[in-house]
Write an enzyme that holds these catalytic residues in place. Structure first.
Site: not given
Ligand SMILES: [Fe+2]
Ligand SMILES: [Fe+2]
Length: 396
Positions: A232, A262
């Site tokens: 991600t 992330e």
């Molecule tokens: Fe995440």
């Molecule tokens: Fe996320």
């Protein structure tokens, strides 16, 4: 004891470009229990049609971690407190979606929305389809918190448990919640997408759940989350880069801030696995190989909008073509984790552990060969309509 239970899986036989072809199953011997009651199966089938029509029932394994290993996770409480919770940002220092969006209480709200919409007009449909897919993936957060709370030894037993593992899971969820919220509001204001179709897709996806094949086993699950957080991070970083290329700096900025979250999460999860490699290298090496043999499937694999049974594959093919998340990224992540966890240097493993070590170390080379095939497939792909953009067609 491991139990094999009835589960749901994606009906399509196509190989999504995010997940690579499944290989032989791996791991220690397990005990299975399969549901054989016909009326129960019929009931599941009827529910399936109503809430998740694109899924079919398959087998699932539960509780594969030997019970004595739970003690390992309990013994890590202090370590998690001192080494993992530091990767969370205090709420008062966190960004919030409102920091990136027009302020509804300000006099200039309408003008700010108008500007946002004008800038969004410069961005092509395929980018919006990928951004919508990313947003829907983030919005299925209830599923991910549920998954973490299925894990033996680390789950939040009460919903407000004070263990460091539970604190991490709740605070991680709270940080993640801002991602879907921000992208959802941005997309709503952009006026470029069919919000009702998107909302339906979210409802279907949360109803379908996910099948990360972690078997309630934190060794498997934290390998999965390490991989996923890096995936991600890469994906949001690339949507930021493309938005910048279209001179949409505000969109690039918001995607960049999500990517930075992330990255922090990736650091925390990879540190947990690093610790597991330190204290239990054999089990961790075998868990790594097990997850890789089963494939790291994307959390939104069961995506469905009520129309397109291959919606996830179609979305991920567009993401592949745009370079937001590709089969090359999948292999790069694997290589990164093998290096990060120093898997090549592990010594003193059992025969099974050595076999697992060899498998994960050689896997990147094997996957590189499949990348070429995925790229060719993307070139040959047809035009497909997406309900998220009012059934306009895109070349996959
Ligand atoms: Fe995440
Ligand atoms: Fe996320």
């Amino acid at each position: 004891m491991a139990l094999k239970l009835v589960s749901m899986s994606f009906q399509s036989q196509e190989v999504p470009c995010f997940g690579l072809p499944a290989m032989a199953s791996f791991g220690s011997p397990r005990f299975f229990m399969t549901s054989t009651v016909p009326s129960a199966n019929m009931k599941v089938e009827n529910l399936r049609k109503k809430f998740m029509p694109h899924l079919k029932v398959q087998d699932q394994i539960t509780h594969s971690m030997p019970p004595q290993k739970i003690e390992i996770f309990k013994s890590l409480d202090n370590w998690v407190e001192n080494n993992i919770l530091i990767h969370l940002k205090p709420v008062e220092k966190s960004w919030e979606p409102q920091d990136f969006l027009p302020d509804p209480t300000s006099d200039g709200f309408n003008e700010q929305v108008e500007e946002l919409r004008e800038r969004a007009k410069e961005i092509p449909d395929d980018y919006f389809v990928v951004l919508v897919g990313d947003m829907i993936t983030e919005e299925a957060l209830p599923t991910y918190q549920t998954m973490l709370n299925t894990l033996d030894g680390v789950r939040d037993e009460t919903g407000a448990s004070p263990t460091p593992w539970a604190i991490w899971t709740r605070a991680w969820t709270a940080e993640e919640n801002r991602h879907g919220d921000l992208l959802n509001k941005y997309l709503y204001l952009s006026g470029r997408v069919d919000m009702r179709q998107i909302e339906k897709t979210i409802q279907y996806l949360i109803g379908s759940g996910m099948d990360m094949k972690a078997e309630n086993n934190p060794y498997l699950a934290y390998i999965y989350t390490s991989f996923q957080e890096r995936a991600t991070f890469i994906s949001h970083k690339n949507t930021a880069k493309i938005a910048k290329g279209h001179e949409n700096i505000e969109l690039a900025r918001l995607c960049g801030f999500i990517a930075a979250d992330e990255k922090r999460h990736e650091t925390a999860y990879t540190k947990i696995v690093e610790k597991l490699f330190e204290i239990d290298p054999d089990e961790t090496a075998r868990a790594f190989a097990d997850m890789m043999r089963k494939n790291i499937t994307m959390p939104a694999q069961f995506m469905y909008d009520g129309q397109d049974e291959n919606l996830f594959n179609h979305f991920s093919t567009v993401a592949q073509r745009l370079g937001v998340y590709t089969t090359k990224d999948y292999t790069d992540i694997l290589e990164f984790l093998v290096d990060q966890w120093k898997v090549k240097e592990l010594t003193g493993l059992s025969a099974g552990g050595r076999k697992a070590q060899e498998f994960v170390c050689q896997l990147p080379q094997r996957l590189r060969k499949l990348e070429v095939r995925a790229q060719l497939r993307a070139k040959e792909a047809p035009n497909v309509k997406f309900s998220w953009i009012y059934d306009r067609k895109l070349k996959l």
